[in-house]
Motif scaffolding. Structure first.
Motif, PDB file in Angstrom:
ATOM      1  N   ILE A   1      10.859  -9.111  10.725  1.00 30.88           N
ATOM      2  CA  ILE A   1      11.035  -7.537  10.134  1.00 30.88           C
ATOM      3  C   ILE A   1      12.248  -7.520   9.214  1.00 30.88           C
ATOM      4  O   ILE A   1      12.043  -7.152   8.019  1.00 30.88           O
ATOM      5  CB  ILE A   1      11.179  -6.433  11.139  1.00 30.88           C
ATOM      6  N   GLU A   2      13.375  -8.130   9.846  1.00 30.35           N
ATOM      7  CA  GLU A   2      14.613  -7.941   8.821  1.00 30.35           C
ATOM      8  C   GLU A   2      14.419  -8.756   7.651  1.00 30.35           C
ATOM      9  O   GLU A   2      14.799  -8.413   6.521  1.00 30.35           O
ATOM     10  CB  GLU A   2      15.689  -8.608   9.609  1.00 30.35           C
ATOM     11  N   TYR A   3      13.798  -9.956   7.819  1.00 33.38           N
ATOM     12  CA  TYR A   3      13.538 -10.816   6.411  1.00 33.38           C
ATOM     13  C   TYR A   3      12.628 -10.152   5.604  1.00 33.38           C
ATOM     14  O   TYR A   3      12.869 -10.108   4.264  1.00 33.38           O
ATOM     15  CB  TYR A   3      13.092 -12.378   7.108  1.00 33.38           C
ATOM     16  N   ALA A   4      11.606  -9.451   6.083  1.00 27.12           N
ATOM     17  CA  ALA A   4      10.544  -9.024   5.284  1.00 27.12           C
ATOM     18  C   ALA A   4      11.312  -7.632   4.601  1.00 27.12           C
ATOM     19  O   ALA A   4      10.759  -7.678   3.430  1.00 27.12           O
ATOM     20  CB  ALA A   4       9.293  -8.668   6.222  1.00 27.12           C
ATOM     21  N   LEU A   5      11.838  -6.930   5.374  1.00 25.52           N
ATOM     22  CA  LEU A   5      12.590  -5.678   4.582  1.00 25.52           C
ATOM     23  C   LEU A   5      13.405  -6.096   3.619  1.00 25.52           C
ATOM     24  O   LEU A   5      13.543  -5.526   2.548  1.00 25.52           O
ATOM     25  CB  LEU A   5      13.258  -4.955   5.720  1.00 25.52           C
ATOM     26  N   LYS A   6      14.309  -6.934   3.845  1.00 20.41           N
ATOM     27  CA  LYS A   6      15.264  -7.508   2.972  1.00 20.41           C
ATOM     28  C   LYS A   6      14.722  -7.843   1.695  1.00 20.41           C
ATOM     29  O   LYS A   6      15.292  -7.471   0.504  1.00 20.41           O
ATOM     30  CB  LYS A   6      16.306  -8.547   3.481  1.00 20.41           C
TER      31      LYS A   6
ATOM     32  N   THR B   1       7.355   0.970   5.954  1.00 10.74           N
ATOM     33  CA  THR B   1       8.493   1.057   4.979  1.00 10.74           C
ATOM     34  C   THR B   1       9.223   2.364   5.421  1.00 10.74           C
ATOM     35  O   THR B   1      10.583   2.667   5.005  1.00 10.74           O
ATOM     36  CB  THR B   1       8.215   1.180   3.696  1.00 10.74           C
ATOM     37  N   GLN B   2       8.730   3.339   6.081  1.00 12.84           N
ATOM     38  CA  GLN B   2       9.376   4.478   6.766  1.00 12.84           C
ATOM     39  C   GLN B   2       9.896   4.498   8.173  1.00 12.84           C
ATOM     40  O   GLN B   2      10.711   5.108   8.576  1.00 12.84           O
ATOM     41  CB  GLN B   2       8.510   5.736   6.208  1.00 12.84           C
ATOM     42  N   GLN B   3       9.223   3.402   8.786  1.00 13.04           N
ATOM     43  CA  GLN B   3       9.444   3.182  10.308  1.00 13.04           C
ATOM     44  C   GLN B   3       9.663   1.865  10.373  1.00 13.04           C
ATOM     45  O   GLN B   3       8.629   1.284  11.194  1.00 13.04           O
ATOM     46  CB  GLN B   3       8.322   4.075  10.972  1.00 13.04           C
ATOM     47  N   ASN B   4      10.675   1.134   9.984  1.00 11.22           N
ATOM     48  CA  ASN B   4      10.679  -0.269  10.164  1.00 11.22           C
ATOM     49  C   ASN B   4      10.565  -0.746  11.405  1.00 11.22           C
ATOM     50  O   ASN B   4      10.031  -2.039  11.792  1.00 11.22           O
ATOM     51  CB  ASN B   4      12.099  -0.799   9.551  1.00 11.22           C
TER      52      ASN B   4
ATOM     53  N   PHE C   1       0.911  -1.256   0.184  1.00  9.62           N
ATOM     54  CA  PHE C   1      -0.235   0.100  -0.164  1.00  9.62           C
ATOM     55  C   PHE C   1       1.021   1.221   0.028  1.00  9.62           C
ATOM     56  O   PHE C   1       1.221   1.947   1.003  1.00  9.62           O
ATOM     57  CB  PHE C   1      -1.027  -0.091   1.212  1.00  9.62           C
ATOM     58  N   PRO C   2       1.304   1.793  -1.020  1.00  2.98           N
ATOM     59  CA  PRO C   2       2.315   2.778  -1.372  1.00  2.98           C
ATOM     60  C   PRO C   2       2.033   4.148  -0.582  1.00  2.98           C
ATOM     61  O   PRO C   2       2.841   4.589   0.014  1.00  2.98           O
ATOM     62  CB  PRO C   2       2.299   2.937  -2.716  1.00  2.98           C
ATOM     63  N   GLN C   3       0.750   4.155  -0.654  1.00  2.00           N
ATOM     64  CA  GLN C   3       0.097   5.581  -0.133  1.00  2.00           C
ATOM     65  C   GLN C   3       0.229   5.789   1.426  1.00  2.00           C
ATOM     66  O   GLN C   3       0.234   6.783   2.165  1.00  2.00           O
ATOM     67  CB  GLN C   3      -1.085   6.079  -0.744  1.00  2.00           C
ATOM     68  N   GLU C   4       0.166   4.389   2.053  1.00  2.00           N
ATOM     69  CA  GLU C   4       0.223   4.291   3.454  1.00  2.00           C
ATOM     70  C   GLU C   4       1.701   3.958   3.944  1.00  2.00           C
ATOM     71  O   GLU C   4       2.009   3.826   5.152  1.00  2.00           O
ATOM     72  CB  GLU C   4      -0.423   3.189   3.869  1.00  2.00           C
ATOM     73  N   ASN C   5       2.730   3.936   3.080  1.00  2.00           N
ATOM     74  CA  ASN C   5       4.057   3.538   3.066  1.00  2.00           C
ATOM     75  C   ASN C   5       4.017   2.183   4.138  1.00  2.00           C
ATOM     76  O   ASN C   5       4.868   1.992   5.136  1.00  2.00           O
ATOM     77  CB  ASN C   5       4.716   4.416   4.136  1.00  2.00           C
ATOM     78  N   ARG C   6       3.338   1.293   3.519  1.00  2.00           N
ATOM     79  CA  ARG C   6       3.000  -0.107   4.256  1.00  2.00           C
ATOM     80  C   ARG C   6       2.937  -1.313   3.358  1.00  2.00           C
ATOM     81  O   ARG C   6       2.395  -1.132   2.338  1.00  2.00           O
ATOM     82  CB  ARG C   6       1.746   0.096   5.294  1.00  2.00           C
ATOM     83  N   VAL C   7       3.410  -2.247   3.652  1.00  2.00           N
ATOM     84  CA  VAL C   7       3.274  -3.679   3.068  1.00  2.00           C
ATOM     85  C   VAL C   7       3.233  -4.771   3.875  1.00  2.00           C
ATOM     86  O   VAL C   7       3.929  -4.866   4.942  1.00  2.00           O
ATOM     87  CB  VAL C   7       4.640  -3.785   2.071  1.00  2.00           C
ATOM     88  N   VAL C   8       2.206  -5.626   3.485  1.00  2.00           N
ATOM     89  CA  VAL C   8       2.000  -6.906   4.192  1.00  2.00           C
ATOM     90  C   VAL C   8       2.754  -7.819   3.483  1.00  2.00           C
ATOM     91  O   VAL C   8       2.717  -8.347   2.514  1.00  2.00           O
ATOM     92  CB  VAL C   8       0.351  -7.209   4.342  1.00  2.00           C
TER      93      VAL C   8
END
Length: 234
Positions: free
Chosen positions: A121-126, A97-100, A78-85
């Motif tokens: 979180i590390e796995y998801a972000l990478k 995505t802006q506040q991991n 969800f780019p407008q929310e700076n969020r991804v599931v």
């Protein structure tokens, strides 16, 4: 029995030797230096033409981008929310995505904490950084931390993009080849996660999305398609 073990050992050594030889041959074949181009206004102007060709403004307004990578990692972005599931196996991460550090994660519906949460979180972000790049790389050519150069090669202008910061692998370099309408055709890459230099990836089968921007539905390396499925854009 000893003879069988000796035969198996020799076969194993032979196989390992073949792997080493193949690796050396590949390294020699793909040991291309990063081309030197010209930075500045001409490079940025070419980048702007490329962004216009792929309706970048419409991309910036996308509400949701969904896909699966290797049929393992699943994404609802969800780019407008700076969020991804991000979900895989029995784990789901609500990645900010802006506040991991403020992200949350569950396993079988139970919230994780401590090291388990940090690992998730590390796995998801990478993986999101890598897998989303295969989805929308053309739209990231003017991201913060990027540097651009214009390359004149094969009687054609190409765009070199260097990611000097940000993401999971800063320092990566891509050289984009564009068609006559400035739409991306392929890029060559010099990236830290691949030991070979100048590998080419093709971007093909462009289709218009519901969000109003075209997306390459097929990316291949050495003729092998990158395993991206379940693509949906709103």
């Amino acid at each position: 029995m000893k003879k069988v073990i000796k035969v198996l050992f020799k076969c194993l050594l032979g196989f390992l030797l073949l792997l080493v030889i193949a690796g050396v041959c590949l390294k020699l074949a793909f040991n291309e230096d990063i081309p030197q181009g010209t930075p500045g206004a001409p490079a940025d102007a070419l980048a702007e033409k490329m962004l216009e060709a792929i309706n970048h403004e419409e991309y910036l307004n996308a509400q949701k981008i969904t896909w699966a990578f290797r049929d393992k990692n699943h994404y609802d972005w969800f780019p407008q929310e700076n969020r991804v599931v991000v979900s895989w196996d029995d784990i789901e991460v609500n990645l900010l995505t802006q506040q991991n550090q403020n992200s949350s994660a569950t396993k079988n519906g139970v919230f994780l904490a401590g090291d388990d949460l940090e690992d998730a979180i590390e796995y998801a972000l990478k993986n999101f950084n890598n897998d989303s790049f295969w989805m929308v790389a053309p739209h990231k050519i003017m991201d913060p931390g990027t540097e651009r150069e214009i390359i004149k090669e094969d009687a054609q202008e190409k765009l070199l993009v260097r990611y000097s910061s940000g993401g999971s692998t800063p320092g990566d370099v891509y050289v984009w080849k564009l068609d006559s309408n400035y739409r991306p055709q392929n890029y060559k890459m010099w990236v830290s996660i691949i030991p070979l230099d100048g590998i080419e990836a093709k971007w093909e089968d462009w289709e218009m999305t519901e969000a109003g921007f075209p997306m390459a539905m097929k990316k291949t390396v050495f003729g092998v398609e990158i395993p991206i499925t379940e693509v949906s854009v709103q």
